[in-house]
Scaffold this motif. Structure first.
Motif, PDB file in Angstrom:
ATOM      1  N   HIS A   1      -1.109  -8.512  -8.359  1.00  0.00           N
ATOM      2  CA  HIS A   1      -1.765  -7.763  -9.432  1.00  0.00           C
ATOM      3  C   HIS A   1      -2.582  -8.783 -10.229  1.00  0.00           C
ATOM      4  CE1 HIS A   1       0.997  -4.294  -8.783  1.00  0.00           C
ATOM      5  NE2 HIS A   1       1.821  -5.280  -8.400  1.00  0.00           N
TER       6      HIS A   1
ATOM      7  N   LEU B   1       1.399  -2.645 -14.679  1.00  0.00           N
ATOM      8  CA  LEU B   1       2.439  -3.240 -13.843  1.00  0.00           C
ATOM      9  C   LEU B   1       3.794  -3.189 -14.534  1.00  0.00           C
ATOM     10  CD1 LEU B   1       3.540  -4.899 -11.476  1.00  0.00           C
ATOM     11  CD2 LEU B   1       2.660  -6.959 -12.617  1.00  0.00           C
TER      12      LEU B   1
ATOM     13  N   VAL C   1      -4.266  -4.241 -16.395  1.00  0.00           N
ATOM     14  CA  VAL C   1      -3.504  -4.460 -15.166  1.00  0.00           C
ATOM     15  C   VAL C   1      -2.048  -4.790 -15.471  1.00  0.00           C
ATOM     16  CG1 VAL C   1      -3.252  -5.916 -13.110  1.00  0.00           C
ATOM     17  CG2 VAL C   1      -5.528  -5.178 -13.848  1.00  0.00           C
TER      18      VAL C   1
ATOM     19  N   TYR D   1       1.873 -11.442 -10.812  1.00  0.00           N
ATOM     20  CA  TYR D   1       0.775 -11.195 -11.751  1.00  0.00           C
ATOM     21  C   TYR D   1       0.016 -12.493 -11.992  1.00  0.00           C
ATOM     22  CZ  TYR D   1      -1.791 -10.378 -16.060  1.00  0.00           C
ATOM     23  OH  TYR D   1      -2.782 -10.302 -17.003  1.00  0.00           O
TER      24      TYR D   1
END
Length: 208
Positions: free
Chosen positions: A33, A53, A49, A6
């Motif tokens: 991500h 996730l 996002v 991430y």
């Protein structure tokens, strides 16, 4: 085992390309991500996002981060996110300091306790700053009014923003709840900080 990474993209972070490369070097098979248009102080639950996730990660998965600050600036929120992932059986790996938070690693609990202590100190500092802000508003209301002189239509909204900030709301949340722009919220917060700092200096001067 599936690797996920991430990253919150920010125009102010000129090193984000290097950060991605560092993560990619350690975890070549990682799925990325990336979050855009979200400020660093926005909680994980409010990041589209990241929240998606976190919900999708499963037992045995690995979440790779350049550093835990990628999850947010509020340490208590970061601890909550890490704890929730560990309970799901997810491992968190960081590039900086090469930390590994694992449900089966005894050192993980010690690291979480350290972070929890840092979170308490961060909260204490915020409470102190908030109290200075409240005192400044109570004791110098005329000065507060003068700072917004010439903009009577915004006075009520500025008060609402100030109250929300003192309650610990994020800048983005204040803007959404009051219908103000993010720049307006920032200006109100800056003025509150200036008022609080001035009150603190005044008290320090009297104490000498």
């Amino acid at each position: 085992m599936t690797y996920h990474a991430y990253q919150r993209l920010s125009p102010k972070n000129r090193a984000q390309s290097e950060h991605r490369q560092a993560v990619q070097a350690l975890f070549p098979e990682v799925t990325w991500h990336q979050e855009q248009g979200v400020r660093g102080n926005v909680p994980a639950s409010e990041r589209p996002v990241l929240s998606a996730l976190l919900a999708a990660l499963q037992t045995g998965d690995v979440l790779a981060l350049h550093w835990i600050a990628c999850l947010g600036r509020d340490i208590a929120d970061v601890v909550q996110v890490i704890t929730a992932l560990l309970e799901k059986g997810v491992v968190i790996e960081t590039v900086v300091q090469r930390l590994r938070f694992s449900p089966t690693d005894p050192s993980t609990q010690a690291m979480l306790q350290l972070l929890a202590g840092m979170a308490e100190e961060q909260t204490r500092r915020r409470l102190v700053a908030a109290e200075w802000g409240r005192e400044a508003l109570r004791e110098d209301k005329e000065s507060w009014k003068q700072r917004f002189k010439g903009r009577p239509a915004d006075k009520k909204r500025h008060r609402q923003i100030a109250e929300l900030l003192l309650e610990g709301e994020t800048l983005q949340a204040c803007a959404s709840k009051t219908g103000a722009s993010l720049s307006t919220v920032k200006r109100v917060k800056a003025r509150m900080n200036a008022e609080a700092e001035g009150q603190h200096c005044l008290r320090a001067g009297h104490a000498k």
